[in-house]
Design an enzyme around this catalytic site. Structure first.
Site, PDB file in Angstrom:
ATOM      1  N   HIS A 330      85.225 -24.416  22.692  1.00  0.00           N
ATOM      2  CA  HIS A 330      85.996 -23.815  21.605  1.00  0.00           C
ATOM      3  C   HIS A 330      87.498 -23.904  21.786  1.00  0.00           C
ATOM      4  O   HIS A 330      88.245 -23.420  20.941  1.00  0.00           O
ATOM      5  CB  HIS A 330      85.629 -22.340  21.434  1.00  0.00           C
ATOM      6  CG  HIS A 330      84.322 -22.129  20.750  1.00  0.00           C
ATOM      7  ND1 HIS A 330      84.206 -22.022  19.387  1.00  0.00           N
ATOM      8  CD2 HIS A 330      83.079 -22.023  21.238  1.00  0.00           C
ATOM      9  CE1 HIS A 330      82.943 -21.849  19.060  1.00  0.00           C
ATOM     10  NE2 HIS A 330      82.222 -21.846  20.176  1.00  0.00           N
ATOM     11  N   LYS A 508      94.768 -13.265  11.645  1.00  0.00           N
ATOM     12  CA  LYS A 508      94.037 -13.910  12.741  1.00  0.00           C
ATOM     13  C   LYS A 508      94.424 -13.174  14.015  1.00  0.00           C
ATOM     14  O   LYS A 508      95.307 -12.318  13.974  1.00  0.00           O
ATOM     15  CB  LYS A 508      94.412 -15.399  12.845  1.00  0.00           C
ATOM     16  CG  LYS A 508      95.927 -15.630  12.786  1.00  0.00           C
ATOM     17  CD  LYS A 508      96.313 -17.092  12.760  1.00  0.00           C
ATOM     18  CE  LYS A 508      96.046 -17.776  11.439  1.00  0.00           C
ATOM     19  NZ  LYS A 508      94.818 -18.564  11.412  1.00  0.00           N
ATOM     20  N   ARG A 509      93.816 -13.485  15.151  1.00  0.00           N
ATOM     21  CA  ARG A 509      94.257 -12.847  16.386  1.00  0.00           C
ATOM     22  C   ARG A 509      95.724 -13.195  16.665  1.00  0.00           C
ATOM     23  O   ARG A 509      96.217 -14.251  16.259  1.00  0.00           O
ATOM     24  CB  ARG A 509      93.376 -13.296  17.552  1.00  0.00           C
ATOM     25  CG  ARG A 509      92.046 -12.579  17.586  1.00  0.00           C
ATOM     26  CD  ARG A 509      92.181 -11.076  17.755  1.00  0.00           C
ATOM     27  NE  ARG A 509      92.624 -10.745  19.086  1.00  0.00           N
ATOM     28  CZ  ARG A 509      91.855 -10.188  20.014  1.00  0.00           C
ATOM     29  NH1 ARG A 509      90.606  -9.861  19.749  1.00  0.00           N
ATOM     30  NH2 ARG A 509      92.334  -9.910  21.217  1.00  0.00           N
ATOM     31  N   LYS A 514      99.281 -19.485  17.887  1.00  0.00           N
ATOM     32  CA  LYS A 514      99.063 -19.378  16.442  1.00  0.00           C
ATOM     33  C   LYS A 514     100.382 -19.191  15.681  1.00  0.00           C
ATOM     34  O   LYS A 514     100.436 -19.306  14.467  1.00  0.00           O
ATOM     35  CB  LYS A 514      98.097 -18.227  16.133  1.00  0.00           C
ATOM     36  CG  LYS A 514      96.645 -18.509  16.556  1.00  0.00           C
ATOM     37  CD  LYS A 514      95.740 -17.308  16.260  1.00  0.00           C
ATOM     38  CE  LYS A 514      94.321 -17.465  16.739  1.00  0.00           C
ATOM     39  NZ  LYS A 514      93.451 -18.222  15.807  1.00  0.00           N
ATOM     40  N   THR A 616      88.639 -20.816  11.262  1.00  0.00           N
ATOM     41  CA  THR A 616      87.670 -20.597  10.189  1.00  0.00           C
ATOM     42  C   THR A 616      88.274 -19.770   9.062  1.00  0.00           C
ATOM     43  O   THR A 616      87.788 -19.828   7.938  1.00  0.00           O
ATOM     44  CB  THR A 616      86.392 -19.903  10.697  1.00  0.00           C
ATOM     45  OG1 THR A 616      86.766 -18.770  11.489  1.00  0.00           O
ATOM     46  CG2 THR A 616      85.537 -20.850  11.510  1.00  0.00           C
ATOM     47  N   LYS A 620      87.856 -19.729   4.774  1.00  0.00           N
ATOM     48  CA  LYS A 620      87.610 -18.565   3.907  1.00  0.00           C
ATOM     49  C   LYS A 620      88.607 -18.543   2.747  1.00  0.00           C
ATOM     50  O   LYS A 620      88.247 -18.298   1.595  1.00  0.00           O
ATOM     51  CB  LYS A 620      87.723 -17.259   4.704  1.00  0.00           C
ATOM     52  CG  LYS A 620      86.750 -17.119   5.859  1.00  0.00           C
ATOM     53  CD  LYS A 620      87.140 -15.940   6.768  1.00  0.00           C
ATOM     54  CE  LYS A 620      86.408 -15.995   8.092  1.00  0.00           C
ATOM     55  NZ  LYS A 620      87.015 -15.105   9.113  1.00  0.00           N
TER      56      LYS A 620
HETATM   57  C1  PLP Z   1      87.524 -15.377  10.280  1.00  0.00           C
HETATM   58  C2  PLP Z   1      88.041 -14.318  11.181  1.00  0.00           C
HETATM   59  C3  PLP Z   1      88.783 -14.664  12.314  1.00  0.00           C
HETATM   60  C4  PLP Z   1      89.157 -16.100  12.657  1.00  0.00           C
HETATM   61  O1  PLP Z   1      90.420 -16.369  12.115  1.00  0.00           O
HETATM   62  P1  PLP Z   1      91.229 -17.708  12.486  1.00  0.00           P
HETATM   63  O2  PLP Z   1      92.400 -17.659  11.588  1.00  0.00           O
HETATM   64  O3  PLP Z   1      90.320 -18.860  12.187  1.00  0.00           O
HETATM   65  O4  PLP Z   1      91.574 -17.600  13.921  1.00  0.00           O
HETATM   66  C5  PLP Z   1      89.263 -13.651  13.124  1.00  0.00           C
HETATM   67  N1  PLP Z   1      89.007 -12.360  12.849  1.00  0.00           N
HETATM   68  C6  PLP Z   1      88.310 -11.984  11.758  1.00  0.00           C
HETATM   69  C7  PLP Z   1      88.087 -10.540  11.500  1.00  0.00           C
HETATM   70  C8  PLP Z   1      87.791 -12.947  10.896  1.00  0.00           C
HETATM   71  O5  PLP Z   1      87.079 -12.560   9.831  1.00  0.00           O
END
Ligand code: PLP
Length: 767
Positions: A330, A508-509, A514, A616, A620
């Site tokens: 990952h 995101k985290r 990032k 991901t 979304k």
């Molecule tokens: C989809 C999701 C992530 C992943 O986000 P990225 O921007 O792809 O790192 C992290 N936390 C939550 C709560 C999510 O729903």
């Protein structure tokens, strides 16, 4: 599932009587939640037991994290009874929406855990026999609040609502042995409902408990190994999820968690396989296992140990493991690739360590360069190398990521075993991420092309001929979603946003790679430009952030403080209040994500190229009809391939350029060329922002001094970022722009987790 209102309400009433000695009329919210959930579980029992008894070949998805989110609405949706249950409750004066108070099951950190959850849902929906195996953490990911702009963490007591969607399976409990303690592993099974297809798979989460007087037979079998107080800390193993995302913590308790989970799962599987009278050499005929990152890789030597305990030779056990195990990588970041101290590992799990040594010797026997091919080196065990050596398949999670694995991270391994390496681009389930969180948009699409896309996302391309006529409704629904989000943010964060502003979102985290810093600096850059009269035509924009930082990740916490201070500065300045607002929402989680992604106008995916394996959340947003403002990183590359680069907003250095730039990179030169950027960065140290913790100064130093200042090229990419971002802000709202949004939605098909799990099933699991 067929639904009968009277039967359902009678079921609910009966659970209330039996479990809470109360009636519908007097039930509180938690009691009602448990009773409704259990009534549904009862109805779903037959389908679940059918799958549990099925003898078809299965895949076990081994993962330390499953970020499931809130179960109730998703389960009702998939069972096809969401509206019916809502109406039934309304007929007795109760509101189904009241369960929005129910805590998410947050047994994961971010993308990796959420991916596991999407895959379980998609596999069930595609009738693929995939079961999850993980840990039932007593406390999931911490709850985040801000105090004076600093992140605070509280324990996530998710079980206070009860756990009506799990059943404890006492009869499948097993003992897990460490050198210094033996504990009992008890499984809790959660049904995973396929979308309106009657398939129910299982997520099995293990909880650690003391052995005590449980089963005298097994207890006596331990023949005095039990030390007086060894059970004292037994429950501790599954007490809490480690809150680190994309970093390895070398704590022995973490290793205990990993071994606990895989040993329990494999013992359970081996025990049942034997009980069915089968030869364990044929295990791959009925089972395969997907290792979600390195966290569960200790499963490999554990299965070797178990099989040799059952009479197989090492070579036979190795062969079974080779045919059963597959490994998903990952991340390419060195700090996330797990390595364990060989001494610590052999102290805790001597018999398992012996198996790793045997693998190392087997590898050495192949006559390869020992500097390129090793599992143990300098007394360190490299878990990814162990996984690659033994597994039949290794996969990356987006094209660009798999290419980096092949040409850089695992170059040697790829050259020796090219047939093992495959790409499976990540995906998301369109049920939770559209049907559930954006129902009005789903109805709009249904009205044009029917409902086939619910389970075949590429069908969405059929909206292309309708894009022009869909525009007004699309805009209206997005506006309504923005209104709802604004109301929610006003209530929970105390910040008023106008839904007429552009909603520019980065959730995101929190990670340096990032680059929330890049976004933050652009906000200040626009702010100073407006204040100085250099920017006169700034389109009103709300900058929305959401992110948790690992509690021990100092720089990430400093960035949160920085953005919160920017929000304070901007939001309290009446001179810009009709142009910009900034909000950092607290406790970003799956439920918050559901509300945010359907209300966004801009999806910020701005990691340094090469650093984000896939992402991901980008998918979304795309599904909900949002353009990406991003770098050519992770799945953004494929998003552009599918939707057209001209329909997204791409900027920044490419992977190929990054390495060369780092050779001569000098952030100070860039600051000298861009005085307003310099001013924005210097707010960290010039007294503009308040901070007596010294955090902001440290953040400034990380960007400007030291061995590798501005490691993630924030300042390098800044000019191109604001150029493209400004263009986007000015394009916003035109018909042409709205068409881009719908072209993205129409092109999202590839990013369905249904496609991902089907690829796994075909290319890897052979299910
Ligand atoms: C989809 C999701 C992530 C992943 O986000 P990225 O921007 O792809 O790192 C992290 N936390 C939550 C709560 C999510 O729903």
């Amino acid at each position: 599932m067929k639904f009968d209102r009277a039967t359902f309400l009678a079921d609910v009433e009966r659970v209330l009587h039996a479990d809470y000695a109360c009636e519908l009329k007097s039930a509180g919210r938690r009691e009602l939640y448990n009773a409704v959930s259990k009534a549904v579980m009862e109805e779903a029992y037959d389908d679940w037991s059918k799958e549990k008894k099925s003898r078809r070949r299965r895949c076990g998805y081994f993962s330390a994290e499953f970020l499931m989110g809130r179960a109730i609405y998703s389960n009702l949706l998939n069972l096809g009874i969401l509206e019916e249950v809502g109406d039934a409750l309304a007929s007795v004066g109760e509101d189904l929406n009241q369960f929005e108070e129910v805590e998410d099951a947050a047994l994961g950190n971010g993308g990796l855990g959420r991916l596991a959850a999407c895959y379980l849902e998609s596999a069930a929906s595609k009738d693929i026999a995939l079961d999850g195996y993980g840990i039932r953490y007593r406390y999931g990911l911490f709850r985040q609040t801000f105090e004076n702009g600093f992140q605070h963490e509280e324990g996530d007591d998710w079980l206070k609502w009860g756990d009506p969607w799990s059943v404890r399976v006492e009869r499948d409990a097993v003992l897990v042995r460490f050198a210094d303690q033996t504990v009992r592993a008890v499984p809790y099974d959660m049904p995973i409902f396929g979308y309106k297809n009657g398939v129910v798979n299982t997520l099995r989460l293990w909880q650690s408990e003391p052995v005590q007087a449980f089963d005298f037979a097994s207890f006596n079998e331990m023949r005095g190994e039990v030390k007086a107080n060894e059970n004292f800390n037994a429950t501790k193993i599954t007490d809490v999820l480690y809150p680190n995302d994309n970093t390895m913590v070398g704590k022995i308790l973490r290793l205990r968690q990993q071994y606990f989970m895989v040993s329990a799962s494999l013992q359970d599987i081996v025990k049942k396989y034997k009980a069915a009278g089968r030869d364990l050499r044929t295990l791959p005929e009925k089972w395969c296992f997907q290792l979600n990152d390195t966290h569960p890789v200790i499963a490999i030597p554990e299965l070797m140990r178990l099989l040799q305990g059952e009479g197989l030779t090492f070579e036979e056990a190795f062969d079974v493991c080779h045919r059963c195990f597959n490994f998903t990588n990952h991340t390419i970041m060195a700090e996330a690739l797990e390595k364990w101290d060989a001494l610590a590992l052999s102290d805790l799990l001597p018999d398992v360590y012996e198996q790793i040594v045997a693998c190392q010797q087997r590898l050495q026997g192949e006559g390869l360069d020992p500097n390129a091919f090793y599992i143990i080196r300098d007394n360190v065990v490299h878990m990814a190398n162990l996984a690659i050596y033994v597994s039949s398949h290794v996969n990356g999670v987006a094209e660009i990521h798999t290419n980096i694995l092949k040409t850089q991270t695992f170059k040697n391994w790829y050259e020796r075993y090219p047939e093992k390496f495959v790409n499976i681009t990540n995906g998301i389930t369109p049920r939770r991420w559209m049907l559930l969180n954006n129902p009005q948009m789903a109805r709009l699409i249904d009205s044009k092309i029917g409902t086939l896309w619910h389970t075949r996302l590429p069908e969405l391309k059929k909206i292309r001929p309708f894009i022009d006529e869909m525009l007004p409704e699309f805009v209206r629904i997005k506006q309504e979603n923005k209104k709802k989000l604004a109301a929610y943010i006003a209530e929970h964060e105390g910040v008023q946003l106008s839904p007429d502003f552009i909603f520019d979102v980065q959730v995101k985290r929190l990670h340096e790679y990032k680059r929330q810093m890049l976004n933050a600096l652009s906000v200040l850059w626009y702010y100073f430009g407006i204040k100085d009269g250099e920017i006169t035509d700034f389109p009103p924009t709300a900058f929305i952030f959401g992110a948790k930082a690992a509690p021990g990740y100092y720089m990430a916490k400093a960035i949160i403080k920085f953005i919160n201070e920017i929000a304070r500065l901007v939001n309290s300045d009446p001179a810009v209040s009709d142009r910009m607002k900034v909000v950092f929402v607290q406790n970003y989680n799956v439920s918050y994500a559901e509300k945010i992604v359907c209300a966004a106008d801009i999806s910020e995916q701005i990691s340094l190229a090469g650093m984000e394996a896939s992402g991901t959340s980008n998918m979304k947003f795309m599904l909900c009809g949002t353009v990406t403002l991003g770098t050519l990183d992770g799945a953004n590359v494929e998003i552009c391939e599918e939707a057209g680069r001209e329909n997204n907003y791409i900027f920044g250095a490419t992977v190929e350029e990054v390495a060369a730039i780092k050779q001569y990179y000098c952030p100070r030169e860039i600051l000298e060329q861009n005085p307003r950027l310099k001013r924005a960065l210097e707010t960290l140290v010039d007294g503009t922002l308040s901070d007596d913790s010294g955090m902001l100064r440290k953040l400034y130093e990380s960007m400007t001094t030291g061995y590798e200042p501005d490691r993630y090229l924030v300042l390098y990419d800044f000019a191109d970022y604001v150029r493209v971002k400004t263009q986007l802000l000015h394009d916003f709202g035109s018909d042409e722009f709205n068409k881009k949004c719908l072209v993205n939605m129409a092109s999202v098909g590839k990013f369905s987790a249904d496609r991902s799990v089907t690829d796994y099933a075909k290319l890897i699991w052979k299910l």
